[in-house]
Scaffold this active site. Structure first.
Site, PDB file in Angstrom:
ATOM      1  N   GLN A   1      62.579  70.760 174.271  1.00  0.00           N
ATOM      2  CA  GLN A   1      62.982  69.359 174.500  1.00  0.00           C
ATOM      3  C   GLN A   1      63.290  69.145 175.979  1.00  0.00           C
ATOM      4  OE1 GLN A   1      65.949  68.159 171.152  1.00  0.00           O
ATOM      5  NE2 GLN A   1      65.792  70.371 171.102  1.00  0.00           N
TER       6      GLN A   1
ATOM      7  N   HIS B   1      59.480  66.280 175.118  1.00  0.00           N
ATOM      8  CA  HIS B   1      60.037  65.085 175.756  1.00  0.00           C
ATOM      9  C   HIS B   1      59.462  64.848 177.152  1.00  0.00           C
ATOM     10  CE1 HIS B   1      63.791  65.296 172.932  1.00  0.00           C
ATOM     11  NE2 HIS B   1      62.716  64.864 172.318  1.00  0.00           N
TER      12      HIS B   1
ATOM     13  N   TYR C   1      67.234  59.405 188.126  1.00  0.00           N
ATOM     14  CA  TYR C   1      66.201  60.430 187.869  1.00  0.00           C
ATOM     15  C   TYR C   1      65.904  61.245 189.117  1.00  0.00           C
ATOM     16  CZ  TYR C   1      65.298  59.689 183.036  1.00  0.00           C
ATOM     17  OH  TYR C   1      65.450  59.688 181.679  1.00  0.00           O
TER      18      TYR C   1
ATOM     19  N   ALA D   1      72.638  81.710 176.210  1.00  0.00           N
ATOM     20  CA  ALA D   1      71.224  82.099 176.198  1.00  0.00           C
ATOM     21  C   ALA D   1      70.943  83.223 177.192  1.00  0.00           C
ATOM     22  CB  ALA D   1      70.363  80.878 176.527  1.00  0.00           C
TER      23      ALA D   1
ATOM     24  N   CYS E   1      47.907  51.473 192.968  1.00  0.00           N
ATOM     25  CA  CYS E   1      47.446  50.225 192.338  1.00  0.00           C
ATOM     26  C   CYS E   1      48.472  49.105 192.493  1.00  0.00           C
ATOM     27  CB  CYS E   1      47.100  50.454 190.865  1.00  0.00           C
ATOM     28  SG  CYS E   1      48.526  50.481 189.761  1.00  0.00           S
TER      29      CYS E   1
ATOM     30  N   VAL F   1      62.874  68.841 180.046  1.00  0.00           N
ATOM     31  CA  VAL F   1      61.871  68.231 180.924  1.00  0.00           C
ATOM     32  C   VAL F   1      61.842  68.945 182.272  1.00  0.00           C
ATOM     33  CG1 VAL F   1      62.051  65.963 179.806  1.00  0.00           C
ATOM     34  CG2 VAL F   1      63.554  66.479 181.749  1.00  0.00           C
ATOM     35  N   ASP F   2      62.552  70.102 182.367  1.00  0.00           N
ATOM     36  CA  ASP F   2      62.792  70.724 183.678  1.00  0.00           C
ATOM     37  C   ASP F   2      61.722  71.719 184.137  1.00  0.00           C
ATOM     38  OD1 ASP F   2      63.385  73.090 182.200  1.00  0.00           O
ATOM     39  OD2 ASP F   2      65.531  72.639 182.181  1.00  0.00           O
TER      40      ASP F   2
HETATM   41  P1  OAD Z   1      72.544  68.764 173.882  1.00  0.00           P
HETATM   42  O1  OAD Z   1      73.337  68.517 175.110  1.00  0.00           O
HETATM   43  O2  OAD Z   1      72.630  67.774 172.787  1.00  0.00           O
HETATM   44  O3  OAD Z   1      72.943  70.181 173.269  1.00  0.00           O
HETATM   45  C1  OAD Z   1      73.049  71.333 174.063  1.00  0.00           C
HETATM   46  C2  OAD Z   1      73.388  72.494 173.169  1.00  0.00           C
HETATM   47  O4  OAD Z   1      73.376  73.660 173.974  1.00  0.00           O
HETATM   48  C3  OAD Z   1      74.752  72.430 172.500  1.00  0.00           C
HETATM   49  O5  OAD Z   1      74.612  72.722 171.119  1.00  0.00           O
HETATM   50  C4  OAD Z   1      75.573  73.505 173.200  1.00  0.00           C
HETATM   51  O6  OAD Z   1      76.503  74.141 172.336  1.00  0.00           O
HETATM   52  C5  OAD Z   1      74.487  74.479 173.634  1.00  0.00           C
HETATM   53  N1  OAD Z   1      74.786  75.279 174.846  1.00  0.00           N
HETATM   54  C6  OAD Z   1      75.554  74.946 175.909  1.00  0.00           C
HETATM   55  N2  OAD Z   1      75.529  75.909 176.832  1.00  0.00           N
HETATM   56  C7  OAD Z   1      74.728  76.887 176.360  1.00  0.00           C
HETATM   57  C8  OAD Z   1      74.280  78.156 176.865  1.00  0.00           C
HETATM   58  N3  OAD Z   1      74.669  78.601 178.069  1.00  0.00           N
HETATM   59  N4  OAD Z   1      73.445  78.896 176.094  1.00  0.00           N
HETATM   60  C9  OAD Z   1      73.034  78.450 174.886  1.00  0.00           C
HETATM   61  N5  OAD Z   1      73.419  77.268 174.364  1.00  0.00           N
HETATM   62  C10 OAD Z   1      74.247  76.491 175.085  1.00  0.00           C
HETATM   63  O7  OAD Z   1      71.027  69.011 174.367  1.00  0.00           O
HETATM   64  P2  OAD Z   1      69.677  68.920 173.507  1.00  0.00           P
HETATM   65  O8  OAD Z   1      69.894  69.388 172.127  1.00  0.00           O
HETATM   66  O9  OAD Z   1      68.628  69.567 174.316  1.00  0.00           O
HETATM   67  O10 OAD Z   1      66.373  63.691 175.058  1.00  0.00           O
HETATM   68  O11 OAD Z   1      69.431  67.367 173.503  1.00  0.00           O
HETATM   69  C11 OAD Z   1      68.283  66.865 172.896  1.00  0.00           C
HETATM   70  C12 OAD Z   1      67.780  65.638 173.609  1.00  0.00           C
HETATM   71  O12 OAD Z   1      68.853  64.682 173.766  1.00  0.00           O
HETATM   72  C13 OAD Z   1      67.317  65.860 175.037  1.00  0.00           C
HETATM   73  O13 OAD Z   1      66.011  66.354 175.130  1.00  0.00           O
HETATM   74  C14 OAD Z   1      67.415  64.485 175.630  1.00  0.00           C
HETATM   75  C15 OAD Z   1      68.777  64.079 175.093  1.00  0.00           C
HETATM   76  O14 OAD Z   1      68.989  62.722 174.967  1.00  0.00           O
HETATM   77  C16 OAD Z   1      65.830  62.691 175.723  1.00  0.00           C
HETATM   78  O15 OAD Z   1      66.172  62.403 176.844  1.00  0.00           O
HETATM   79  C17 OAD Z   1      64.750  61.989 174.968  1.00  0.00           C
END
Ligand code: OAD
Length: 238
Positions: free
Chosen positions: A97, A115, A64, A226, A145, A99-100
């Site tokens: 979603q 998240h 982390y 994006a 603590c 955390v940044d």
């Molecule tokens: P993922 O890594 O699962 O998905 C990222 C998505 O972004 C994919 O569908 C890619 O196609 C897309 N992508 C990649 N580059 C991109 C760009 N430049 N512009 C737009 N889209 C792009 O990430 P999340 O869906 O955010 O949770 O994952 C969800 C959760 O899974 C996270 O919050 C985390 C992880 O485990 C926890 O840690 C609880």
């Protein structure tokens, strides 16, 4: 199709974004499931669960701390900035979603961190909670603590912060347009937010170079990054 969606976007009063790791990819923060995704290299069960944390807090913290420093050195990209700019023209809510903290650093005011936050640190025992940007020299860091501190993120198996989640449902269910950006929509319950919006008649737009399981429910899918697509969408509204 594009014309119709563009008109609805122009007329929309409330626009809700659902964002995931993909929106920060162009800021140099890796996604989880893509080609260079974190969960392709690392075992989530050894790094992102409460059991893993208590088993080896130093290992989890090292991982982390490296992510925290990468995130703190990163800058919002034109995708984050376009969303923040849109607030000058529309009511905008960001359900993320991530955390940044990059949406907030870009200037977005209404951000719901589903998240949690990697910048916020909290005690595993007492009520201490604070934003800490400096690097911890000894890992795992300890609270005044005496207990171990942890990043204020949601790990696998943990519940989302319930107040944030309830607010997110309200926003998703009441928007005119939902724009889903950079998320694979495989993680529950965040992946239900587009369903709430769709059920309530929102116009649905997706920004993702890849298809997702919600692609067939979208009114418009922009197969683009994006940082490229969001500034272009903004020009329609402003
Ligand atoms: P993922 O890594 O699962 O998905 C990222 C998505 O972004 C994919 O569908 C890619 O196609 C897309 N992508 C990649 N580059 C991109 C760009 N430049 N512009 C737009 N889209 C792009 O990430 P999340 O869906 O955010 O949770 O994952 C969800 C959760 O899974 C996270 O919050 C985390 C992880 O485990 C926890 O840690 C609880």
């Amino acid at each position: 199709m594009f014309e119709q969606v563009a008109n609805k976007l122009k007329k929309a009063e409330k626009i809700v974004f659902v964002t995931g790791a993909g929106i920060s990819q162009e800021s140099g923060i890796p996604t989880f499931r893509g080609k260079d995704g974190l969960w392709r290299k690392y075992d989530a069960m050894k790094l992102a669960t409460i059991d893993a944390f208590y088993e080896d807090p130093k290992l989890v913290w090292e991982w982390y701390e490296e992510r925290r420093q990468n995130i703190l050195a990163a800058k919002p990209n034109p995708g984050h900035t376009a969303i923040a700019e849109l607030e000058k023209h529309k009511q905008v809510h960001v359900l993320t979603q991530n955390v940044d903290g990059l949406h907030q650093r870009a200037g977005s005011k209404q951000v719901y961190e589903l998240h949690g936050s990697i910048i916020t640190i909290r005690c595993t025992t007492c009520s201490f909670k604070d934003n800490i940007t400096s690097r911890f020299s000894d890992l795992p860091p300890l609270c005044k603590c005496g207990s171990i501190l942890r990043p204020d993120v949601v790990w696998f198996g943990e519940a989302l912060p319930q107040d944030v989640w309830q607010d997110a449902i309200v926003q998703a269910s009441s928007c005119d347009v939902m724009i889903v950006v950079g998320t694979s929509l495989v993680v529950s319950p965040a992946n239900l937010l587009p369903v709430y919006a769709k059920q309530n008649g929102a116009v649905m737009i997706e920004v993702n170079p890849e298809e997702t399981q919600m692609s067939s429910s979208m009114d418009l899918s922009l197969r683009s990054s994006a940082a490229k697509a969001l500034p272009e969408l903004l020009t329609i509204v402003s």
